[in-house]
Design an enzyme around this catalytic site. Structure first.
Site, PDB file in Angstrom:
ATOM      1  N   LYS A 138      13.976   7.506  31.272  1.00 50.11           N
ATOM      2  CA  LYS A 138      13.820   6.908  29.934  1.00 50.11           C
ATOM      3  C   LYS A 138      13.918   7.975  28.850  1.00 50.11           C
ATOM      4  CE  LYS A 138       9.483   5.951  28.274  1.00 50.11           C
ATOM      5  NZ  LYS A 138       9.301   6.594  26.957  1.00 50.11           N
ATOM      6  N   ASN A 139      13.193   9.070  29.041  1.00 50.61           N
ATOM      7  CA  ASN A 139      13.111  10.073  27.973  1.00 50.61           C
ATOM      8  C   ASN A 139      14.369  10.934  27.840  1.00 50.61           C
ATOM      9  OD1 ASN A 139      10.644   9.096  27.336  1.00 50.61           O
ATOM     10  ND2 ASN A 139       9.467  10.857  28.087  1.00 50.61           N
TER      11      ASN A 139
ATOM     12  N   ARG B 170       8.099   5.103  19.144  1.00 49.10           N
ATOM     13  CA  ARG B 170       8.145   6.307  18.323  1.00 49.10           C
ATOM     14  C   ARG B 170       9.466   7.062  18.450  1.00 49.10           C
ATOM     15  NH1 ARG B 170       5.077  10.549  16.274  1.00 49.10           N
ATOM     16  NH2 ARG B 170       6.169  12.099  17.475  1.00 49.10           N
TER      17      ARG B 170
ATOM     18  N   CYS C 285      -0.934   5.878  16.524  1.00 52.77           N
ATOM     19  CA  CYS C 285      -0.476   5.509  17.853  1.00 52.77           C
ATOM     20  C   CYS C 285      -1.659   5.590  18.793  1.00 52.77           C
ATOM     21  CB  CYS C 285       0.637   6.458  18.257  1.00 52.77           C
ATOM     22  SG  CYS C 285       0.938   6.534  19.998  1.00 52.77           S
TER      23      CYS C 285
ATOM     24  N   ARG D 255      -0.031  11.792  16.408  1.00 54.54           N
ATOM     25  CA  ARG D 255       1.402  12.038  16.630  1.00 54.54           C
ATOM     26  C   ARG D 255       2.236  12.069  15.351  1.00 54.54           C
ATOM     27  NH1 ARG D 255       3.256   8.819  21.999  1.00 54.54           N
ATOM     28  NH2 ARG D 255       4.610  10.573  22.279  1.00 54.54           N
ATOM     29  N   PRO D 256       2.080  13.112  14.537  1.00 57.27           N
ATOM     30  CA  PRO D 256       2.860  13.192  13.303  1.00 57.27           C
ATOM     31  C   PRO D 256       4.335  13.538  13.548  1.00 57.27           C
ATOM     32  CG  PRO D 256       1.491  15.163  13.590  1.00 57.27           C
ATOM     33  CD  PRO D 256       1.197  14.254  14.744  1.00 57.27           C
ATOM     34  N   VAL D 257       5.133  13.550  12.471  1.00 59.18           N
ATOM     35  CA  VAL D 257       6.557  13.914  12.592  1.00 59.18           C
ATOM     36  C   VAL D 257       6.905  15.081  11.673  1.00 59.18           C
ATOM     37  CG1 VAL D 257       7.522  11.733  13.433  1.00 59.18           C
ATOM     38  CG2 VAL D 257       7.118  12.030  10.997  1.00 59.18           C
ATOM     39  N   ASP D 258       5.889  15.857  11.285  1.00 57.26           N
ATOM     40  CA  ASP D 258       6.120  16.951  10.338  1.00 57.26           C
ATOM     41  C   ASP D 258       7.108  17.993  10.860  1.00 57.26           C
ATOM     42  OD1 ASP D 258       3.884  17.300  12.160  1.00 57.26           O
ATOM     43  OD2 ASP D 258       3.611  19.270  11.258  1.00 57.26           O
TER      44      ASP D 258
ATOM     45  N   ASP E  47       2.416  13.289  30.759  1.00 54.16           N
ATOM     46  CA  ASP E  47       2.776  11.942  31.206  1.00 54.16           C
ATOM     47  C   ASP E  47       2.375  11.663  32.660  1.00 54.16           C
ATOM     48  OD1 ASP E  47       3.741  11.330  28.734  1.00 54.16           O
ATOM     49  OD2 ASP E  47       5.865  11.489  29.241  1.00 54.16           O
TER      50      ASP E  47
ATOM     51  N   ILE F 173      -2.185  18.228  25.223  1.00 50.34           N
ATOM     52  CA  ILE F 173      -1.038  17.847  24.373  1.00 50.34           C
ATOM     53  C   ILE F 173      -1.432  16.781  23.349  1.00 50.34           C
ATOM     54  CG2 ILE F 173       1.346  16.981  24.335  1.00 50.34           C
ATOM     55  CD1 ILE F 173       1.233  19.565  25.843  1.00 50.34           C
TER      56      ILE F 173
ATOM     57  N   ARG G 156       7.776  -1.016  29.175  1.00 50.41           N
ATOM     58  CA  ARG G 156       8.464  -0.073  28.278  1.00 50.41           C
ATOM     59  C   ARG G 156       9.072   1.077  29.083  1.00 50.41           C
ATOM     60  NH1 ARG G 156       4.914   2.703  24.392  1.00 50.41           N
ATOM     61  NH2 ARG G 156       6.876   3.803  24.277  1.00 50.41           N
TER      62      ARG G 156
HETATM   63  C1  UD1 Z   1       7.763  13.336  24.282  1.00 44.89           C
HETATM   64  C2  UD1 Z   1       7.904  12.242  25.303  1.00 44.89           C
HETATM   65  C3  UD1 Z   1       6.530  11.772  25.765  1.00 44.89           C
HETATM   66  C4  UD1 Z   1       5.707  12.948  26.251  1.00 44.89           C
HETATM   67  C5  UD1 Z   1       5.685  14.063  25.217  1.00 44.89           C
HETATM   68  C6  UD1 Z   1       5.018  15.338  25.728  1.00 44.89           C
HETATM   69  C7  UD1 Z   1       9.986  11.193  24.665  1.00 44.89           C
HETATM   70  C8  UD1 Z   1      10.671  10.010  24.080  1.00 44.89           C
HETATM   71  N1  UD1 Z   1       8.646  11.146  24.701  1.00 44.89           N
HETATM   72  O1  UD1 Z   1       7.072  12.765  23.168  1.00 44.89           O
HETATM   73  O2  UD1 Z   1       6.717  10.835  26.828  1.00 44.89           O
HETATM   74  O3  UD1 Z   1       4.367  12.528  26.470  1.00 44.89           O
HETATM   75  O4  UD1 Z   1       7.024  14.416  24.827  1.00 44.89           O
HETATM   76  O5  UD1 Z   1       5.636  15.789  26.871  1.00 44.89           O
HETATM   77  O6  UD1 Z   1      10.625  12.118  25.110  1.00 44.89           O
HETATM   78  N2  UD1 Z   1       3.651  17.041  17.073  1.00 44.89           N
HETATM   79  C9  UD1 Z   1       3.344  17.369  15.779  1.00 44.89           C
HETATM   80  N3  UD1 Z   1       4.300  17.164  14.823  1.00 44.89           N
HETATM   81  C10 UD1 Z   1       5.545  16.664  15.124  1.00 44.89           C
HETATM   82  C11 UD1 Z   1       5.843  16.332  16.451  1.00 44.89           C
HETATM   83  C12 UD1 Z   1       4.869  16.536  17.424  1.00 44.89           C
HETATM   84  O7  UD1 Z   1       2.249  17.821  15.479  1.00 44.89           O
HETATM   85  O8  UD1 Z   1       6.363  16.509  14.202  1.00 44.89           O
HETATM   86  C13 UD1 Z   1       2.634  17.256  18.137  1.00 44.89           C
HETATM   87  C14 UD1 Z   1       2.220  15.963  18.840  1.00 44.89           C
HETATM   88  O9  UD1 Z   1       1.232  15.276  18.115  1.00 44.89           O
HETATM   89  C15 UD1 Z   1       1.722  16.504  20.164  1.00 44.89           C
HETATM   90  C16 UD1 Z   1       2.657  17.705  20.424  1.00 44.89           C
HETATM   91  O10 UD1 Z   1       3.239  18.013  19.155  1.00 44.89           O
HETATM   92  O11 UD1 Z   1       0.403  16.970  20.026  1.00 44.89           O
HETATM   93  C17 UD1 Z   1       3.755  17.459  21.408  1.00 44.89           C
HETATM   94  O12 UD1 Z   1       4.386  16.234  21.108  1.00 44.89           O
HETATM   95  P1  UD1 Z   1       5.940  16.002  21.358  1.00 44.89           P
HETATM   96  O13 UD1 Z   1       6.427  16.933  22.406  1.00 44.89           O
HETATM   97  O14 UD1 Z   1       6.652  15.987  20.051  1.00 44.89           O
HETATM   98  O15 UD1 Z   1       5.928  14.549  21.945  1.00 44.89           O
HETATM   99  P2  UD1 Z   1       7.078  13.511  21.754  1.00 44.89           P
HETATM  100  O16 UD1 Z   1       8.359  14.252  21.602  1.00 44.89           O
HETATM  101  O17 UD1 Z   1       6.704  12.493  20.744  1.00 44.89           O
END
Ligand code: UD1
Length: 416
Positions: free
Chosen positions: A22-23, A92, A116, A121-124, A304, A326, A396
């Site tokens: 999936k990922n 997301r 979430c 889980r921000p997107v910064d 995961d 994480i 999902r």
């Molecule tokens: C991806 C996987 C998810 C997995 C995760 C960690 C996909 C679609 N999803 O999620 O299944 O659990 O990796 O292996 O591939 N963070 C920030 N700011 C950001 C982005 C992330 O602070 O802009 C933080 C998150 O809150 C978290 C950490 O970074 O604490 C890692 O998250 P991230 O690796 O980005 O997870 P996803 O890519 O959303």
């Protein structure tokens, strides 16, 4: 709402085929936005998240067709550069359209993901990376609005290792002007698989799978065909289910070298493991040994798989510590496991799991994707009947899970 009903206590035995990841599939579907040619993906899993992503791309104007496990995506005419709230809130990973849209069309509007279940889980990091590449970003009405004439290569240092941020920026950089260097990049196998797909489309990418990825932008990408890698989390979930029930199974169409940390922990728990280039065999006799687990970015133990190992530790022979580094708030399965008789103490991001000699079936509620998998494993172990409510989370990310488990001898069925 659909439920799963499990009569526990049967060791899993037999063979099961592992689906495409999936990922890996989700970012690759977004990569189709980078070209006006057809991107042909095979080994696509049949999952709810994949259907959601397809719908999102179709709303933008992408033509999608499916035949068996193949999906062709054709983004020749994209007229809506937007990922609306109702899509992003359920998945997301929809944020992965941001990089490709800005890179090819110079503009994108993507809803901010809301709160979430497994943390804020921000997107910064996605946003800062695109800004470093010259995009102008406005946050308005709950949307990220990004604009750029043409993105420019940049050196981007991630302060947190983030999988989808690495993928988003790698896709954006593929069509940017000049060289982009991603430092402290995620090394997950899905990032590497996406890089292979992009390279097949004409991208120039070096170093995927290491901490530093170097992308030399090109003016255009072309169509390609790519086979999606096996799902390492689905693989790991079936292995833990077999170990927890004292079973013996063979996973087909997967490989051991994407699961090293998980296989190591299963061996520590007492499982016998053998593997060849496309299968993994697991044999388990007796009660599992308790194993400490600490989640961290790849190649360390995956977040995961944390919930599934909690289910294994719950019936293991002594006590173990499970540390989640994480995501905040990723222990929601603990309360449900307790309903089945588990003994778990939680303090912050650490759970101390005291093994008990049996679990008893009960009604439990799935709260997120991997928590649901943990409850299925616990239900397969528990004596008597377990009913799992809200299983839409499972759909999902797990392809036909009750059918695959039935093939392995489990007594499990779905009710409406
Ligand atoms: C991806 C996987 C998810 C997995 C995760 C960690 C996909 C679609 N999803 O999620 O299944 O659990 O990796 O292996 O591939 N963070 C920030 N700011 C950001 C982005 C992330 O602070 O802009 C933080 C998150 O809150 C978290 C950490 O970074 O604490 C890692 O998250 P991230 O690796 O980005 O997870 P996803 O890519 O959303």
């Amino acid at each position: 709402m659909q439920k799963l009903v499990i009569q526990g206590g049967i060791p899993l035995r037999g063979e099961v085929r592992i689906s495409g990841a999936k990922n890996a599939a989700l970012p690759m579907m977004c990569a189709s936005l980078l070209t006006s040619d057809v991107l042909q993906l095979s080994n696509m899993p049949d999952l709810h998240d994949i259907a959601t992503m397809r719908k999102l791309l179709e709303q933008m104007g992408v033509k999608a067709s499916v035949q068996g496990d193949e999906m062709a995506l054709h983004a020749a005419h994209v007229d809506k550069l937007e990922a609306p709230y109702d899509m992003v809130k359920t998945m997301r990973a929809a944020v992965l359209v941001l990089g490709p849209l800005v890179a090819r069309f110079g503009e994108a509007r993507v809803s901010m993901p809301g709160g979430c279940a497994i943390g804020s889980r921000p997107v910064d990091i996605h946003i800062k990376g695109l800004q470093a590449m010259g995009a102008q970003i406005f946050i308005e009405h709950g949307y990220i609005h990004a604009q750029a004439k043409r993105l420019k290569g940049a050196r981007i240092l991630f302060d947190i290792v983030s999988v989808t941020s690495t993928e988003n920026l790698m896709m954006a950089a593929a069509l940017a002007e000049g060289v982009t260097v991603l430092e402290n990049a995620a090394r997950e196998p899905e990032v590497v698989d996406l890089a292979h797909c992009l390279i097949a489309m004409g991208a120039k990418i070096e170093g995927a799978g290491s901490h530093t990825i170097v992308i030399t932008g090109v003016d255009r990408l072309h169509g390609a065909a790519h086979r999606i890698m096996p799902d390492r989390i689905e693989s790991g979930t079936f292995l833990v289910a077999a170990a927890a029930t004292g079973g013996s199974i063979v996973l087909r169409d997967t490989r051991a070298n994407i699961l090293d940390s998980v296989l190591e922990k299963l061996t520590e728990a007492g499982a016998g493991i053998r593997s060849d280039s496309e299968s993994i065999h697991l044999d388990m006799t007796g009660r599992p040994r308790s194993v400490n687990v600490r989640t961290a970015p790849y190649p360390a133990f995956p977040t995961d798989m944390q919930a599934q190992f909690m289910a294994l530790n719950v019936i293991a022979d002594s006590s173990a510590m499970v540390v989640e580094t994480i995501f905040e708030n990723r222990f929601m399965h603990v309360q449900e496991l307790r309903r089945l008789g588990a003994r778990i103490d939680v303090e912050g991001n650490t759970a101390l799991v005291h093994g008990v000699d049996h679990l008893e079936g009960a009604t439990v509620m799935a709260t997120d994707l991997r928590a649901s998998a943990c409850l299925v494993i616990a239900g397969l172990v528990a004596q008597g009947e377990t009913v799992i409510d809200r299983i839409y989370h499972l759909d999902r990310g797990y392809e036909h899970i009750e059918i695959k488990l039935s093939q392995l001898g489990a007594n499990i069925f779905r009710i409406k």
